[in-house]
Design a protein around this motif. Sequence first.
Motif, mmCIF file in Angstrom:
data_model
loop_
_atom_site.group_PDB
_atom_site.id
_atom_site.type_symbol
_atom_site.label_atom_id
_atom_site.label_comp_id
_atom_site.label_asym_id
_atom_site.label_seq_id
_atom_site.Cartn_x
_atom_site.Cartn_y
_atom_site.Cartn_z
ATOM 1 N N ALA A 568 57.484 53.741 51.644
ATOM 2 C CA ALA A 568 56.205 53.181 51.744
ATOM 3 C C ALA A 568 56.457 52.079 50.999
ATOM 4 C CB ALA A 568 54.678 53.929 51.907
ATOM 5 N N GLY A 569 56.277 52.345 49.594
ATOM 6 C CA GLY A 569 56.490 51.190 48.747
ATOM 7 C C GLY A 569 57.756 49.952 48.849
ATOM 8 N N LEU A 570 58.549 50.743 49.261
ATOM 9 C CA LEU A 570 59.372 50.094 49.062
ATOM 10 C C LEU A 570 59.635 48.914 50.735
ATOM 11 C CD1 LEU A 570 62.789 51.711 49.046
ATOM 12 C CD2 LEU A 570 61.363 50.049 47.582
ATOM 13 N N ARG A 571 58.125 49.780 52.171
ATOM 14 C CA ARG A 571 57.981 48.746 53.098
ATOM 15 C C ARG A 571 57.154 47.548 53.060
ATOM 16 N NH1 ARG A 571 61.173 51.928 54.440
ATOM 17 N NH2 ARG A 571 62.559 51.382 53.115
ATOM 18 N N ALA A 572 56.319 47.676 51.681
ATOM 19 C CA ALA A 572 55.275 46.592 51.379
ATOM 20 C C ALA A 572 56.362 46.064 50.508
ATOM 21 C CB ALA A 572 54.497 47.728 50.569
ATOM 22 N N ALA A 573 56.923 45.658 49.185
ATOM 23 C CA ALA A 573 57.616 45.425 49.218
ATOM 24 C C ALA A 573 58.473 44.209 49.419
ATOM 25 C CB ALA A 573 58.786 46.100 47.719
ATOM 26 N N GLU A 574 59.514 44.311 50.658
ATOM 27 C CA GLU A 574 59.539 43.928 52.292
ATOM 28 C C GLU A 574 59.302 42.923 52.284
ATOM 29 O OE1 GLU A 574 63.411 43.530 54.962
ATOM 30 O OE2 GLU A 574 62.710 45.811 54.798
ATOM 31 N N TYR A 575 58.241 43.005 52.980
ATOM 32 C CA TYR A 575 56.937 42.648 53.587
ATOM 33 C C TYR A 575 55.880 41.546 53.248
ATOM 34 C CZ TYR A 575 58.041 46.704 56.804
ATOM 35 O OH TYR A 575 59.097 47.636 58.056
ATOM 36 N N LEU A 576 56.005 42.130 52.222
ATOM 37 C CA LEU A 576 54.872 40.919 51.091
ATOM 38 C C LEU A 576 55.897 39.857 50.744
ATOM 39 C CD1 LEU A 576 53.054 43.575 49.296
ATOM 40 C CD2 LEU A 576 51.931 41.918 50.951
ATOM 41 N N MET A 577 56.951 40.583 51.240
ATOM 42 C CA MET A 577 58.242 39.431 49.915
ATOM 43 C C MET A 577 58.276 38.478 51.090
ATOM 44 S SD MET A 577 59.301 38.938 47.315
ATOM 45 C CE MET A 577 60.917 36.929 46.850
ATOM 46 N N ALA A 578 58.647 38.624 52.538
ATOM 47 C CA ALA A 578 57.908 37.983 53.997
ATOM 48 C C ALA A 578 57.339 37.225 53.654
ATOM 49 C CB ALA A 578 58.336 38.708 54.995
ATOM 50 N N VAL A 579 56.061 37.311 53.465
ATOM 51 C CA VAL A 579 54.732 36.947 53.276
ATOM 52 C C VAL A 579 54.579 35.643 52.537
ATOM 53 C CG1 VAL A 579 52.686 37.326 53.164
ATOM 54 C CG2 VAL A 579 53.661 38.929 54.576
ATOM 55 N N ALA A 580 54.782 35.949 51.062
ATOM 56 C CA ALA A 580 55.186 35.406 50.105
ATOM 57 C C ALA A 580 56.145 33.895 50.525
ATOM 58 C CB ALA A 580 55.863 36.059 48.562
ATOM 59 N N VAL A 581 57.686 34.458 50.892
ATOM 60 C CA VAL A 581 58.551 32.908 50.802
ATOM 61 C C VAL A 581 57.377 32.262 52.470
ATOM 62 C CG1 VAL A 581 60.436 32.110 52.226
ATOM 63 C CG2 VAL A 581 60.311 34.430 50.615
ATOM 64 N N ALA A 582 56.630 33.124 53.394
ATOM 65 C CA ALA A 582 56.303 31.788 54.335
ATOM 66 C C ALA A 582 55.578 31.237 53.837
ATOM 67 C CB ALA A 582 56.045 33.343 55.291
ATOM 68 N N LEU A 583 54.204 32.227 52.856
ATOM 69 C CA LEU A 583 53.390 30.922 52.321
ATOM 70 C C LEU A 583 53.905 29.938 51.581
ATOM 71 C CD1 LEU A 583 50.558 33.838 51.134
ATOM 72 C CD2 LEU A 583 50.513 31.817 52.865
ATOM 73 N N ILE A 584 54.878 29.380 50.897
ATOM 74 C CA ILE A 584 55.575 28.693 49.960
ATOM 75 C C ILE A 584 55.998 27.716 50.675
ATOM 76 C CG2 ILE A 584 56.573 28.117 48.105
ATOM 77 C CD1 ILE A 584 56.205 31.540 46.800
ATOM 78 N N CYS A 585 56.665 29.060 51.723
ATOM 79 C CA CYS A 585 57.347 27.410 52.701
ATOM 80 C C CYS A 585 56.844 27.436 54.358
ATOM 81 C CB CYS A 585 58.999 28.058 53.302
ATOM 82 S SG CYS A 585 60.230 28.467 51.054
ATOM 83 N N GLU A 586 56.003 27.203 53.958
ATOM 84 C CA GLU A 586 55.073 26.996 55.325
ATOM 85 C C GLU A 586 55.553 26.821 56.302
ATOM 86 O OE1 GLU A 586 53.421 23.180 54.660
ATOM 87 O OE2 GLU A 586 51.825 23.232 53.731
ATOM 88 N N VAL A 587 55.539 28.494 56.793
ATOM 89 C CA VAL A 587 56.737 29.024 58.083
ATOM 90 C C VAL A 587 55.029 29.238 58.770
ATOM 91 C CG1 VAL A 587 57.530 30.924 59.582
ATOM 92 C CG2 VAL A 587 58.257 29.910 56.334
ATOM 93 N N PRO A 588 55.667 28.751 60.205
ATOM 94 C CA PRO A 588 54.736 29.028 61.750
ATOM 95 C C PRO A 588 54.460 30.626 60.866
ATOM 96 C CG PRO A 588 56.188 28.079 61.727
ATOM 97 C CD PRO A 588 57.154 28.487 60.618
#
Length: 671
Positions: A568-588
């Motif tokens: 569960a920790g690894l799933r959270a890490a990967e998903y949140l990393m995708a969210v962080a990239v999307a926020l910074i780079c303004e991914v739809p």
Amino acid sequence: MTLAVLCGSTGNDLDPAAAGRLADELTVALTAAGASAVLTLSRADVAAQLRETARIAAEASEPLLLCADDLVAHPSLLWTLATEPAGRSTALVAATGTGAGGDLREDRGRLVAAGDGPVRFLGALCVAPADLGLLATAAREAAEAAERGGDADVLTRRATGNAIDALMPALLSAGLVPIATRVRLLHAERVHTDAALAGARAAVAAVDEDKALLRLAVKEKDDFFTTYAVSTWSPLVTKWCARAGLTPSGVTALSVLFAVAAALSFWQASRPAMVIGAVLLYLGFVLDCVDGQLARYTRQFGAFGGWLDTMADRAKEYAVYAGLAAGAERVGLPYAWPLAITAIVLQTVRHMTDTWYGALHDEAAARQTVGTAGNTDAGGGVGAKLSRASNKVQADTGSVAYWLKRIVVFPIGERWALMAILAAVTNGRVALTAVVAWGLLAAAYTLALRSLRSVSMRVGVLDTVDTSRHRDDGRLVRGTVSAANLSRPLVWAALAAVAPLILIGAVAAEVVPRGTRWGSWWGGDLHVELVRAGGAGVWLVVAALLVLSAGAAARSSHGGPLDWLVPAGLRAAEYLMAVAVALICEVPPAVLFALLFALALHHYDLTARMEKGAPGIVGKRALLGWDGRVLLLVIFALAGVATAGELLLAVAVGVHFLTGAVQDWRTGGRR
């Protein structure tokens, strides 16, 4: 196919002719249950029966259905034993009615020995192929004990002089933890006299077997909404589906269509469409219950059907999240997509903890280390006290405390009901807000209680499986990062989950800028470009390095009492990393949601195969695990192609999941 063994009794007072007729009836019932052959053990001494059972088990390669020849029962009970959904060993039991006086105790559907337990064994047992070696060994040891007048001989004399009465305690002592098949609305009993035989036959005849089977197809203990708003009438739908010749998987497909139609209605976002969507969502959930009821009613089980049901449940729910968010955006309501993204991350991580906590409990039972409350109480700790209190509430079925405990964990019925009601009377954003808020409360509640109980159990589970597979490690970790061989995998997984969460908070607080465009930095000075961009790239790289550090503990033992939280920790890490990239780079947001949707299906596939006894993934491990995908996300961001990169990654993960599923299920299952 199944091989059946009818164990003769040496100590009853039945008329020989009546005993012969009963044995013939049991032979017919065993054959109807799917037995390819029925072997009868003569009424010789118990030790001889045990040695013959050991020989049969040693030579068998198919499930072995053992039954005492003095059992009077509805034939469907033997059928139920022989068709256990996941192909596990199972035993026929009945509650004593007094809470004591039996020889067994039930723990999460598994049977463990108890000196004076609430459940008694009824003389019928189906042993799965994986447990045949254990059966052969236990039968030989029980035979030796009977010959020298040991404990097994005492046990057999206490009953009717039947080998199966000695086998069950011997199997439990050897480590077998069978599934409990309870009589419930049907009837079964062991008989030793002609009067008891006549009474048992009358009791069996007094029950409408088909009507009872239809009612038994409903889960005995379900959630509040399902119990009172679905199960009160879903058996009628189940009966109709059976008469129409529908399969459980066919009903699952129908439920998917209803859920997709509901999501499309929510996307339209007009009030009539929202009401229609709510009705469709409810009906889809009814069908979601019916597919399981139909499987239990018709005994059409298979690993594929169980896997499909699990995958469809998650896909339907997450499609509805997307429909609610898209509809809210359609009518100009902001923040709906962030809520949908939060919901899918939260729910997926919660489900990972559910899976591995359940596996931990099963492992504790298998090791025979559980106490009266279902947990070890070596230290009399808080976790054990919580377990005793929880079990006391669970025993009081139907009380206010019982239902509150079941509701607070926010099960699927309550989630779907909440979405349907709020969507019909408000809007998609309100519905998603409620899902996230209640989900966070449920996550905090269950995580706290389960963690305390796990510490009391002092049992590990993740190290009993292919750890790397369930961590979803890629070649980067397996080949390089894990060489560090650090210990405490949970600590590193927690650090990996926290790092992108802090980055997301920094972006939200505008400490880290969003909308950064680096362009083609590979032709110039990377350091200068990152600084010129406001340092967002540096933050991103640091967060990625902290996430990847979780791979350094991949080779260490995952046997700690809380290491079941690592996936569960690894799933959270990967998903949140995708969210962080999307926020910074303004991914739809829709692109980010698509990536999270694909990743969730991939990870549910791993756990569903384990839970449903499904085949493992065929072929070599994928080149990209969570580690490779995190690295790609950062590369896409630094290259200025985050949107295209996340979309490409979503397609790649989805295609890999689908092609792998088709390849591995080409032979399919019975359902």
